[in-house]
Design a protein around this motif. Structure first.
Motif, PDB file in Angstrom:
ATOM      1  N   ASP A 702      44.482  24.521  37.725  1.00  0.00           N
ATOM      2  CA  ASP A 702      45.683  25.423  38.278  1.00  0.00           C
ATOM      3  C   ASP A 702      47.071  24.776  37.659  1.00  0.00           C
ATOM      4  N   THR A 706      49.605  25.942  34.721  1.00  0.00           N
ATOM      5  CA  THR A 706      50.914  26.263  35.009  1.00  0.00           C
ATOM      6  C   THR A 706      51.957  25.621  33.845  1.00  0.00           C
ATOM      7  N   ARG A 733      37.267  36.565  42.703  1.00  0.00           N
ATOM      8  CA  ARG A 733      38.364  36.753  43.950  1.00  0.00           C
ATOM      9  C   ARG A 733      38.591  36.020  44.721  1.00  0.00           C
ATOM     10  N   THR A 734      37.491  34.849  45.072  1.00  0.00           N
ATOM     11  CA  THR A 734      37.602  33.592  45.823  1.00  0.00           C
ATOM     12  C   THR A 734      38.789  32.865  45.088  1.00  0.00           C
ATOM     13  N   GLY A 736      40.875  33.528  42.774  1.00  0.00           N
ATOM     14  CA  GLY A 736      42.410  34.117  42.942  1.00  0.00           C
ATOM     15  C   GLY A 736      42.869  34.026  44.216  1.00  0.00           C
ATOM     16  N   GLU A 737      42.430  34.104  45.423  1.00  0.00           N
ATOM     17  CA  GLU A 737      42.893  33.871  46.730  1.00  0.00           C
ATOM     18  C   GLU A 737      43.108  32.439  46.906  1.00  0.00           C
ATOM     19  N   VAL A 739      44.036  30.128  44.749  1.00  0.00           N
ATOM     20  CA  VAL A 739      45.321  29.945  44.028  1.00  0.00           C
ATOM     21  C   VAL A 739      46.632  30.663  44.538  1.00  0.00           C
ATOM     22  N   ARG A 740      46.558  31.806  45.122  1.00  0.00           N
ATOM     23  CA  ARG A 740      47.314  32.586  45.689  1.00  0.00           C
ATOM     24  C   ARG A 740      47.964  31.789  46.812  1.00  0.00           C
ATOM     25  N   ARG A 741      47.105  30.974  47.710  1.00  0.00           N
ATOM     26  CA  ARG A 741      47.685  30.468  48.853  1.00  0.00           C
ATOM     27  C   ARG A 741      48.836  29.330  48.272  1.00  0.00           C
ATOM     28  N   GLY A 742      48.767  29.041  47.303  1.00  0.00           N
ATOM     29  CA  GLY A 742      49.639  27.797  46.785  1.00  0.00           C
ATOM     30  C   GLY A 742      49.389  26.486  46.776  1.00  0.00           C
TER      31      GLY A 742
END
Length: 799
Positions: A702, A706, A733-734, A736-737, A739-742
């Protein structure tokens, strides 16, 4: 001769023009023959098949069948003349045989047909070059129909049951075809001139022998030409100098599917199952057909009652009236079935079309029919193993530990080696062991040609397969082809061919210096080692060759991976993966055998020696992978895959994979090389789950993504899409979740306060101990073995 027959032949021979495979024509031919009672029946077909006509009296000859003609010296050069029970030609043959009346075929001999054609199996013997006129389509267009099938049903099939002159339909067709030939000439059928010249000569010969009491059953298109007064000299001039080949003919089974246009053979009908029904039904064909459809749908657990049948009959009748048809045809009954029995859905309707409108009927041929020796041996094997050829596709699971199933598997593999693709191996459900095979079987008529063609290799399936494999091994160009043949020898049970294949394999392996070829050949060779256990085949020689190949690959692979472009690197990555699987399997095989290749402790080697040799092989391969992973000159995709294989094999220390990934994704690495490393490491099966469960690796990927510039990101995007699109939707999906958490859950090592949400920074021993008694009860463990407290408490459960 009675008065009726005398009237039939008052103007010369009785010419019965028909539509091939037309039930209406078939019924009309039977009625005309009953009324005229000719002294001889001439039928459109190859005259070399005359000796096969008496076999029509054998109850073992059940249509659909076909006359198969093939060149003696080139069996692949062949042609078929298919016949169904509703074919007018078959009705004429049966009528003549049952009454003791001579019957003869009068079309152009197959010797000329095969010499002129390309000889493709399944070729239409009546085909010709250029655009051909469809007489039925032309007549239907004149009558205002856009569908020739519908026109034929209206004017022939639906009106054939009336009482009247049995010769009137043929007189009408002759007049119509005469008009078409005046308008269109030969209709793009230039070759028909030669065929019709031969037919006229045969007709003259029959008239000299039997007088005018001759009935000719042929395609309606030919009738005007047979009636034309052409001189004998002109006909012989057309036939002079025709090429010819020596041919053999026999009866072979045929299928309804091969009678339909969509299957590739232009036999002229789309719905053989429907036509068979029309031919058999004594009365009320629509009611009987819809009852049959209801029965099929009930078998598939659809709720279809008698009320549905009654309503469907009414709807079909109403549609026929609205469309101006004398009786409901296939289109009306199909629309009624869709609306009443299928609730407007085409899904169950497709089943009706497949099973009833077309059908899966396979004809039968008696043993007394001529056949090549290989065909007879195959028939004996099929009866012995109770493996009957069927037109319908079916799956057969074989347990190779049982003698009969093992023999079935060997037969199917031998046929595949001979090019007879009766069965296709597929992945077994519920088991990946070597003791089980699953086959998808389907017998196609063309396979009879393949069997005849394979007859040049031997008179039995075993002998022919052995000879074919030996010849293929000697002629093989690539090393992988030879190893594949070695594998097939074991699968097919060909012990006599294996020494020849192994000698060729050893020679090719010694001379081939291309590491890619060696790596491509090793997996098939190692797979073959597994088959000795269940198939009872000695594989010691294979093990020696496999070990030699492995050693050469280990030495040559690192240099061969240097300086490759993207495509070559991707191909070499596949070879590396293949060697990985081969080494694992070879180590497993050696672990259970002595070094002499036999199970147990017999011979010079021991089982312990096998374990040591297997472990040594794995260690040497891991050394090769480490070399690939650390060498900068190796493409990134191969380096990434080497790291991944080492990680999967638990051959990397904690954090080593993350360190190597960090180096590969460092700012100094070009984005394209870094993306290739990610593709090698995270691509393929399990790569997504690896990133899900190791958030340090996910954080590194990740963070690198970036940091890629917009310009470079466009270049690496296709490779990244290929990497991540292969993951399961749930895995994507997992990820993505996560990575979304930061950063707190997706970047960097997980320590202390940076633990992911839902997880404590350290395990809670009290909560872990609470589940131990339940787990011990489920696992049936009797006593508790403790481990130090600072280890994972759940480790106690495993004992």
């Amino acid at each position: 001769m009675n008065a009726v027959s005398g009237g039939a032949f008052a103007s010369g021979p009785l010419l019965l023009g028909v539509r091939h495979h037309g039930p209406g024509s078939a019924r009309a031919v039977r009625a005309a023959l009953d009324a005229s009672r000719p002294a001889v029946v001439l039928i459109e077909g190859p005259p070399e098949a005359d000796p096969l006509i008496p076999l029509a009296a054998d109850p073992g000859l059940r249509p659909p069948v076909a006359l198969l003609a093939h060149a003696v010296d080139e069996p692949g050069r062949s042609a078929f003349w298919p016949l169904a029970e509703f074919s007018p030609e078959w009705v004429a043959i049966r009528w003549a045989v049952e009454r003791g009346v001579p019957a003869r075929f009068v079309d152009l001999p197959a010797a000329h047909t095969l010499a002129e054609s390309g000889g493709e199996p399944g070729a239409d013997p009546g085909s010709a070059e250029g655009t051909r006129l469809d007489p039925l389509a032309a007549l239907a267009d004149v009558a205002g129909y856009d569908d020739p099938e519908r026109w034929w049903e209206d004017v022939v099939e639906h009106r054939a049951g009336g009482v009247g002159d049995p010769f009137a339909p043929f007189a009408a067709l002759e007049e119509a075809m005469g008009a078409l030939r005046e308008r269109y000439g030969d209709g793009g059928r230039a070759r028909d001139q030669v065929r019709e010249a031969y037919m006229r000569l045969q007709l003259r010969s029959a008239r000299r022998e039997f007088g005018d009491a001759v009935a000719v059953v042929c395609g309606a298109w030919h009738v005007p030409a047979l009636r034309t007064g052409v001189t004998v000299a002109a006909d012989r001039a057309l036939l002079k100098g025709l090429p010819k080949v020596k041919t053999e003919l026999t009866w072979v089974p045929w299928t309804y599917r091969r009678l339909s246009r969509f299957s590739g053979y232009g036999a002229g009908i789309d719905s053989p199952g429907w036509y068979a029904h029309l031919f058999r039904a004594p009365d009320r064909p629509v009611e009987r057909w819809l009852t049959k459809v209801a029965g099929l749908l009930r078998e598939k657990d659809r709720l279809v009652s008698s009320a549905h049948v009654i309503e469907a009959v009414r709807l079909a009748d109403t549609l026929a009236v609205l469309r101006g048809r004398p009786l409901p045809g296939l289109s009306e009954t199909t629309d009624a079935v869709r609306a009443v029995m299928c609730d407007g859905s085409d899904v169950p309707l497709s089943l009706v079309y497949d099973r009833l409108v077309v059908g899966d009927v396979l004809g039968e041929v008696p043993e007394s029919a001529p056949a090549v020796p290989l065909q007879r041996d195959l028939a004996r094997e099929q009866r012995r193993l109770r493996l009957k050829p069927e037109a319908a596709e079916r799956e057969v699971e074989l347990d190779l530990r049982k003698d009969t199933d093992a023999a079935r598997g060997r037969l199917l593999h031998r046929l595949r080696l001979l090019g007879v693709g009766w069965g296709e191996p597929i992945t077994s459900r519920g088991s990946t062991g070597t003791f089980r095979e699953t086959w998808r079987l389907r017998w196609e008529p063309e396979l009879s040609v393949r069997v005849a063609e394979a007859g040049v290799w031997g008179t039995t399936v075993l002998g022919a397969a052995t000879a074919k494999v030996e010849a293929d091994a000697i002629a093989a160009r690539a090393l992988a082809d030879v190893t594949s043949l070695a594998e097939q020898c074991l699968l097919a049970g060909l012990p006599d061919a294996l020494p020849v294949v192994m000698r060729v394999l050893a020679d090719r392996a010694a001379l081939d210096s291309d590491v890619g070829h060696l790596a491509q050949a090793l997996p098939a060779l190692v797979r073959s080692l597994r088959y000795g256990d269940v198939r009872g085949t000695h594989t010691g020689a294979l093990a020696d060759v496999a070990a030699g190949l492995a050693d050469r690959i280990f030495v040559g692979l690192p240099p061969a991976c240097v300086g490759l472009d993207g495509d070559a690197a991707h191909e070499m990555r596949g070879h590396v993966e293949g060697v990985q699987g081969a080494v694992a399997l070879l180590s497993e095989v050696w672990g259970g055998r002595g070094l002499d290749g036999e199970t147990g402790s017999g011979g010079e080697g021991t089982q312990g020696d096998g374990h040591r040799e297997g472990a040594g092989l794995r260690d040497r391969w891991r050394g090769v992978l480490r070399t690939l992973a650390l060498r900068d000159t190796v493409p990134g995709e191969i380096r990434g895959r080497a790291v991944r294989l080492l990680l999967d094999g638990e051959a990397l220390a904690d954090g080593e994979a993350a360190r190597l990934m960090g180096l590969a994704l460092s700012p100094g690495t070009p984005p394209g090389d870094a993306a290739a490393w990610v593709e090698g490491f995270a691509g393929g099966g399990g790569g997504g789950l690896l990133l899900v469960h190791d958030e340090r690796l996910l954080g590194l990927v990740d963070g690198w993504l970036t940091s890629v510039s917009a310009e470079a990101f466009t270049d690496v995007l296709p490779l990244l899409r290929r990497t991540f699109s292969a993951y399961e939707p749930g895995v994507r999906r997992t990820l993505g979740e996560l990575v979304r958490r930061g950063p707190e859950g997706a970047a960097g090592p997980v320590t202390g306060a940076t633990a992911p949400p839902g997880f404590a920074a350290e395990p809670d021993p009290r909560r872990a101990d609470a589940v131990v008694p339940v787990l011990r009860l489920l696992l049936g463990l009797e006593e508790e073995r403790t481990v130090p407290r600072d280890d994972n408490t759940l480790a106690r459960v495993g004992g």
